[in-house]
Design an enzyme around this catalytic site. Sequence first.
Site, PDB file in Angstrom:
ATOM      1  N   ILE A 118      -2.721  57.919  48.508  1.00 56.59           N
ATOM      2  CA  ILE A 118      -2.986  57.175  49.736  1.00 56.59           C
ATOM      3  C   ILE A 118      -2.898  58.090  50.960  1.00 56.59           C
ATOM      4  O   ILE A 118      -2.066  58.992  51.012  1.00 56.59           O
ATOM      5  CB  ILE A 118      -2.029  55.971  49.874  1.00 56.59           C
ATOM      6  CG1 ILE A 118      -2.476  55.064  51.015  1.00 56.59           C
ATOM      7  CG2 ILE A 118      -0.580  56.428  50.020  1.00 56.59           C
ATOM      8  CD1 ILE A 118      -1.740  53.738  51.078  1.00 56.59           C
ATOM      9  N   HIS A 119      -3.783  57.855  51.913  1.00 56.24           N
ATOM     10  CA  HIS A 119      -3.762  58.584  53.176  1.00 56.24           C
ATOM     11  C   HIS A 119      -4.417  57.732  54.252  1.00 56.24           C
ATOM     12  O   HIS A 119      -5.354  56.986  53.985  1.00 56.24           O
ATOM     13  CB  HIS A 119      -4.427  59.954  53.057  1.00 56.24           C
ATOM     14  CG  HIS A 119      -5.799  59.915  52.457  1.00 56.24           C
ATOM     15  ND1 HIS A 119      -6.030  59.708  51.112  1.00 56.24           N
ATOM     16  CD2 HIS A 119      -7.018  60.053  53.030  1.00 56.24           C
ATOM     17  CE1 HIS A 119      -7.334  59.724  50.874  1.00 56.24           C
ATOM     18  NE2 HIS A 119      -7.958  59.925  52.041  1.00 56.24           N
ATOM     19  N   LEU A 120      -3.890  57.860  55.457  1.00 54.90           N
ATOM     20  CA  LEU A 120      -4.368  57.108  56.610  1.00 54.90           C
ATOM     21  C   LEU A 120      -5.221  58.032  57.469  1.00 54.90           C
ATOM     22  O   LEU A 120      -4.756  59.097  57.881  1.00 54.90           O
ATOM     23  CB  LEU A 120      -3.172  56.594  57.423  1.00 54.90           C
ATOM     24  CG  LEU A 120      -3.459  56.030  58.811  1.00 54.90           C
ATOM     25  CD1 LEU A 120      -4.214  54.710  58.712  1.00 54.90           C
ATOM     26  CD2 LEU A 120      -2.167  55.837  59.589  1.00 54.90           C
TER      27      LEU A 120
END
Length: 157
Positions: A118-120
């Site tokens: 996951i990454h924003l």
Amino acid sequence: MERIFAPWRIRYIESPKYEGCIFCDFPKENKDEERLILYRGKSCFVIMNNYPYNPGHLMIAPYRHVASVEDLNEEEALEMMKLSQKMVEVIKKAMNPDGFNLGINLGKVAGAGIEDHIHLHIVPRWNGDTNFMPVLADVKVIPEAIEESYKKLKKYL
């Protein structure tokens, strides 16, 4: 839509794809400038997108290899949001954008290029950054080299 990221986009297109997980491996290398790591927190870090949608496009990821928002522990989720606040403030000071897109792509169908970690994304936006090129030529031009964006943002951290 075809996207042209001159002059560095062709390196991505022609290069072999990274076999590991950049969000796990790059922080372990301790080559922050080379790997475009802007900031290290306790459970998350900030890295610039080497193939950006706009200058200053960066990502916030946990050090721990987790795929989805529900897999984040409380510390990671809180730090990811706190870092997003910090980085929006830094980008405003360094680059003076007119707005931002912030988002997390969960799964390949949602646009995740790296779907297992996951990454924003934080993407600065400017009035007029969508011009006639995408409409008439199906092309997106990025007006600043990634190294220049890195230097601008690093100055405010």
